[in-house]
Design an enzyme around this catalytic site. Structure first.
Site: not given
Lengths: 330, 336
Positions: B116, B263, B293
């Site tokens: 991530c 993020h 995501n």
């Protein structure tokens, strides 16, 4: 702008080693033939449960000790591997924890066999930019769990070994990384690859069909890759020396990193390098991809073959296809 | 010639698969509900591929758009970096396939595998190469195909509902004005928590590393595992910590910030972080509602949309920040 220099080198090879004779039964041939086909008589094998981070830890401790530094002095980890501990997160994170480093960045790079030179060039840029003072650059591989131990892989499996090498790169007044050149060309990359698991494969990245066909093993078209490697390694060695403006006769040692040590030697001969100053990284314990160069560097230092102040020229070629060269002053 | 002091994002692009998968669609394959997913994650829908498609293909579309917008010819790229945790094949890295899809050869390409936080790590690498004259133009691509590696049954629902496929690209180049471009980058990791969010297989620690139990069936070690509670708890601490670190390193405070692009892990995390920093809603950009995501691709997708929507004005102080598997986290502070 600060420069970066090599402060310490370390390496680790697992205790267990496997001879070609021991591989021969599974691969359906004789040890002599395996050694003849690949030039490798013996390679190391990590013990059960050991990933590249574990081997990398030992190599890192060795490199740090030789640099007179502690894990807490490291302010960035750059980890190169093509055989990570697990799919994610990266091996750099595991190493950070195993060494007890502070919560420093742990960058995981993937450039296959040339991975160490990509990692080293990246670390050099962080130091020069003043973004890090001491970078731990690690190349580590555990190939042995990925390989096909059946007769169809007799020309591939014997090449590979497990191991780890580490270099501590730090800010210095006198530059230690005199030049680094990196290249990639995707033409023909399927000549040396491992396809599965493949996230691009819809609807599932691993299938029974791919598994049964052995498409999760390394595939290698050795003849064609060798030809490209020989030309490229000779070329990139000349390129990095030219970039640094250093003639070959001032270089104390050439580390030529490729899957097949005999091809590496042929490339060195093509480049007219002095024979007594060449190390083909795969000749001792097989091809260790991202680990090959730092292991050879640590070995050469430990054996007194090179000393502080000497010039070492590294060249690497491998899957991707990616390759590079670096000229170091130790 | 003026001396390069910073690097700057010259152009952006993003690309998403066409197939939209709504929460309602997921209720057909697993026991879940639109309400449950929205309440926990804020996600309304995500994109999944519908035929063989690599991150390198989505990434090539995104890269072409970014190059056009930057006015940089592909052949003038000196370095290509691709971030992914869902690589096209086992090896070589996805960057090699991207290079081929773009019809390029010669310049180095490498993958960055930082989950991530991948985009922040890649920006840091690109920035250091450019600042030190090691490269002039660098292409940075985040690309993920999660949908081929998640458990879409009820067993895997807690993780599977979160992720989406997508890619985005940024072209970076030199900047001579020290007040403009990327001001600093900050990278962290804490491997103690590596197993709190992971995909275990293939694992080179396990002999042999690929086995039949990995195939697409319940319990596959190819599928992600997450202890959501841990991830959430650490995220809401590390995000503000690293944002403060980036601001302080440049003599700024939260009050100076024009836009935060976190993020896109979970809308509830973004909201808690914003609240803790006392950032008003208009100073935080979120689009997880539409894409889920997308790990390494999430920040550049969001940044590109923010720019397209006029949320990033010239001169704006923008902070990009990430936290995720590893754990890894980081931030980049830039003056647009």
């Amino acid at each position: 702008m600060p420069a970066s220099a090599v402060l310490g080198c370390g390496r680790h090879l697992p205790a267990q080693s496997v001879t070609s004779d021991e591989l021969a039964r599974d691969l359906g041939t004789s040890g002599a033939r395996l050694t003849e086909a690949t030039g490798v008589a013996r390679r190391h094998r990590a013990s059960e449960g050991q990933g590249p981070s574990h081997l990398g830890r030992e190599a890192s401790l060795d490199a740090l000790a030789r640099a007179g530094l502690a894990a807490s002095d490291v302010d960035l980890i750059v980890f190169a591997t093509m055989t990570p501990d697990i799919a994610f997160p990266g091996s750099g994170c595991f190493l950070q924890h195993q060494l007890g480093c502070r919560t420093v960045g742990a960058l995981d790079v993937r450039a296959q066999c040339a991975g160490f030179l990509f990692a080293l060039a990246t670390a050099d840029r962080f130091v020069r930019a003043g973004a890090a003072e001491r970078v731990l650059v690690v190349g580590a591989e555990v190939h042995s769990t990925a390989l096909d131990y059946s007769p169809r892989a007799a020309a591939v499996t014997p090449y590979f070994g497990d191991g780890a090498g580490a270099v501590v790169l730090g800010a210095a007044r006198e530059p230690g990384v005199l030049a680094a050149v990196l290249h990639s060309d995707p033409e023909g990359l399927e000549r040396f690859w491992c396809e599965f698991p493949a996230s691009r494969h819809y609807p599932a990245r691993m299938t029974g069909e791919a598994y049964r066909a052995g498409r999760h093993y390394y595939q290698l078209d050795a003849a064609r890759v060798h030809t490209q490697a020989r030309e490229t390694l000779a070329g990139v060695t000349r390129e990095v020396l030219e970039r640094a403006g250093v003639p070959a006769d001032r270089v104390a040692l050439f580390l030529v990193h490729y899957l097949d040590a005999r091809v590496a030697h042929a490339a060195a001969e093509d480049a007219r390098l002095p024979r007594e100053r060449i190390v083909a990284t795969a000749e001792g314990a097989g091809h260790m991809a991202a680990a090959g160069i730092p292991i050879a560097l640590a070995d050469a230092l430990a054996a007194g073959r090179v000393q502080r102040g000497d010039l070492v020229c590294c060249a690497a070629f491998g899957a991707g296809m990616s390759w590079g060269g670096a000229l170091l002053r130790l | 010639m003026d001396e390069t002091v910073n690097s700057r994002i010259l152009g952006l692009g993003h690309n998403l698969p066409e197939r939209v998968v709504t929460n309602q669609d997921l209720t057909r394959v697993m026991d879940t509900s639109d309400e449950w997913i929205q309440q926990r994650t804020g996600i309304l829908e995500r994109r999944f591929i519908s035929e063989d498609t690599g991150g390198s293909e989505l990434g090539a579309h995104a890269a072409r758009e970014a190059l056009r917008s930057a006015g940089v010819a592909a052949a003038d790229l000196d370095l290509i970096i691709l971030g992914s945790l869902s690589p096209d094949v086992d090896f070589p890295g996805t960057a090699s396939f991207l290079q081929r899809n773009l019809g390029l050869r010669g310049m180095p390409v490498m993958d960055v595998r930082n989950q991530c936080s991948g985009f922040i790590y890649m920006l840091a690498v690109a920035d250091k190469f450019i600042r030190t004259g090691g490269a002039r133009h660098v292409l940075v691509v985040g690309a993920e195909i999660h949908s081929t590696g998640i458990d879409l049954s009820t067993v895997g629902r807690e993780v599977a509902v979160i992720f989406g496929d997508g890619a985005a690209a940024a072209v970076l180049g030199p900047e001579t004005d020290r007040r403009r471009g990327i001001l600093s980058t900050h990278l962290h990791s804490e491997g103690r928590f590596a197993e709190k969010l992971m995909v275990e297989a293939p694992s080179s620690r396990v002999r042999p590393r690929v086995t039949e139990d990995m195939l697409d069936r319940p319990g596959s070690r190819l599928w992600p595992r997450m202890e959501g509670r841990y991830v959430f708890k650490h995220a809401v601490t590390r995000f503000p910590e690293v944002i403060h670190e980036a601001l302080a390193a440049n003599g700024y405070t939260v009050a100076d910030l024009d836009l935060l692009i976190p993020h896109q892990a979970n809308l509830r995390i973004s909201q808690l972080v914003a609240m803790g920093l006392e950032l008003p809603e208009e100073k935080v950009f979120n689009n997880i509602q539409r894409y889920g995501n997308t790990t390494a691709a999430s920040i550049p997708i969001a940044l590109h949309e923010a720019v397209q929507e006029g949320r990033v004005k010239p001169g704006a102080l923008v902070c990009l920040a990430a936290f995720g598997a590893g754990f890894t986290w980081g931030a980049a502070l830039m003056r647009w």
